[in-house]
Scaffold this active site. Structure first.
Site, PDB file in Angstrom:
ATOM      1  N   ARG A  33      -6.761 -59.108  36.650  1.00 49.50           N
ATOM      2  CA  ARG A  33      -6.781 -60.446  37.243  1.00 49.50           C
ATOM      3  C   ARG A  33      -6.582 -61.564  36.230  1.00 49.50           C
ATOM      4  NH1 ARG A  33      -6.039 -57.150  40.257  1.00 49.50           N
ATOM      5  NH2 ARG A  33      -7.139 -56.644  42.186  1.00 49.50           N
ATOM      6  N   SER A  87     -10.624 -63.783  47.500  1.00 49.41           N
ATOM      7  CA  SER A  87     -11.761 -63.220  46.768  1.00 49.41           C
ATOM      8  C   SER A  87     -12.299 -64.233  45.768  1.00 49.41           C
ATOM      9  CB  SER A  87     -11.335 -61.953  46.026  1.00 49.41           C
ATOM     10  OG  SER A  87     -10.925 -60.955  46.937  1.00 49.41           O
ATOM     11  N   GLU A 132     -12.731 -65.371  40.257  1.00 50.08           N
ATOM     12  CA  GLU A 132     -11.304 -65.086  40.339  1.00 50.08           C
ATOM     13  C   GLU A 132     -10.541 -66.312  40.810  1.00 50.08           C
ATOM     14  OE1 GLU A 132      -8.450 -62.023  42.883  1.00 50.08           O
ATOM     15  OE2 GLU A 132     -10.447 -61.388  42.266  1.00 50.08           O
TER      16      GLU A 132
END
Length: 294
Positions: A160, A209, A280
């Site tokens: 990520r 998310s 995130e």
């Protein structure tokens, strides 16, 4: 290239919160993009790229910088042989459609990622055990000084994240895919979409998310669920009753409400599991999470 001033960013984000940007540029070519970045650099303004706004939380006071939203040729996708070529602003859904029509597989996992090809490079986006790093050949990276093609190993792709600077913009991406019958691609996409719909609040306004999954036996969502946070609400924002790693705009939420929920989630995860959750979602403007009391 049209450059607008004081553009409301709430309309560009999937959660629908946030104040205005000082300026918004919509470049359609690499030359226009470089020009916008050069102008921002000359004025000493920070730059932020907004794709579909699905992984973004903007401060209620807005962003004192230049927002770039890629358009025209920089938002298209096409297939050349077994390579999927997508502009940095091309929605993943469009890129997937082009790959499927050409009988190329490997991009199906992107059906669960409501973003763009370029945003996927910056975040090394992924789902269902696959990510950009597994299929990306190279990306055209543009800044105020020029445009350079960078191969996968030069982009610093990790879980990520990437090594791209904030002032660098992905203008084009090449994905190396593999031949697969269109019927198989359709079946796999349908299965992944059904899994996503069953587990995530796809019919609510969220920014995707919230936290990265930690190195722990529990995922971020399972951990926050165990902390009793499903349905927890602050102001107009609430942690999703369906999946605890999503924050919903329940009723005219402010970005400050969502940030307060994030802070509470991090506090509980730390106190109960000793895990420091990392967000995130991208925070844009004067937004920051308070340090944990360790």
């Amino acid at each position: 290239m049209n450059i607008e001033e004081h553009v409301p960013l709430a309309r560009f984000t999937t959660i629908g919160t946030g104040g205005p940007a000082a300026a918004c540029a919509r470049p359609e070519t690499v030359d226009e993009l470089q020009g916008a970045l050069r102008l921002a650099a000359e004025r000493g303004l920070p730059v932020a790229v907004v794709g579909l706004g699905s992984n973004l939380l903007v401060a209620d006071e807005g962003f004192d910088g230049v927002v770039v939203k890629l358009a025209g040729a920089l938002a298209r996708a096409e297939v050349r042989g077994d390579v999927l070529v997508a502009g940095g602003g091309a929605p993943n859904a469009v890129a997937l459609h082009r790959a499927r029509a050409a009988g190329l597989g490997g991009f199906e996992f992107a059906c669960a990622i409501p973003g763009t090809a370029g945003g996927g490079v910056r975040m090394n986006a992924g789902a269902y055990g696959a990510d950009w790093a597994g299929i990306l050949e190279r990306a055209l990276v543009v800044d105020a000084d020029g445009a350079v093609w960078r191969r996968r190993e030069e982009l610093g792709l990790e879980y990520r994240r990437s090594a791209l600077r904030p002032d660098q913009v992905v203008a084009e991406v090449e994905f190396r895919l593999t031949p697969r019958p269109e019927t198989e691609i359709k079946a796999l996409v349908a299965d992944l979409q059904a899994q996503r719909k069953a587990a995530q609040p796809t019919n609510k306004r969220t920014y995707g998310s919230v936290f990265k999954n930690p190195e722990h036996e529990l995922s971020a969502g399972r951990m926050l669920e165990a902390c009793g946070l499903k349905g927890h609400r602050i102001g107009g924002a609430q942690i999703s009753p369906r999946h605890a790693n999503f924050i919903e705009n329940a009723d005219r939420a402010r970005s400050a409400d969502a940030l307060a929920l994030m802070a509470e989630a991090r506090r509980r995860a730390w106190e109960q599991y000793g895990v420091e959750l990392q967000h995130e979602v991208v925070l844009l403007g004067e937004l920051s999470l308070p340090p944990l009391a360790k």
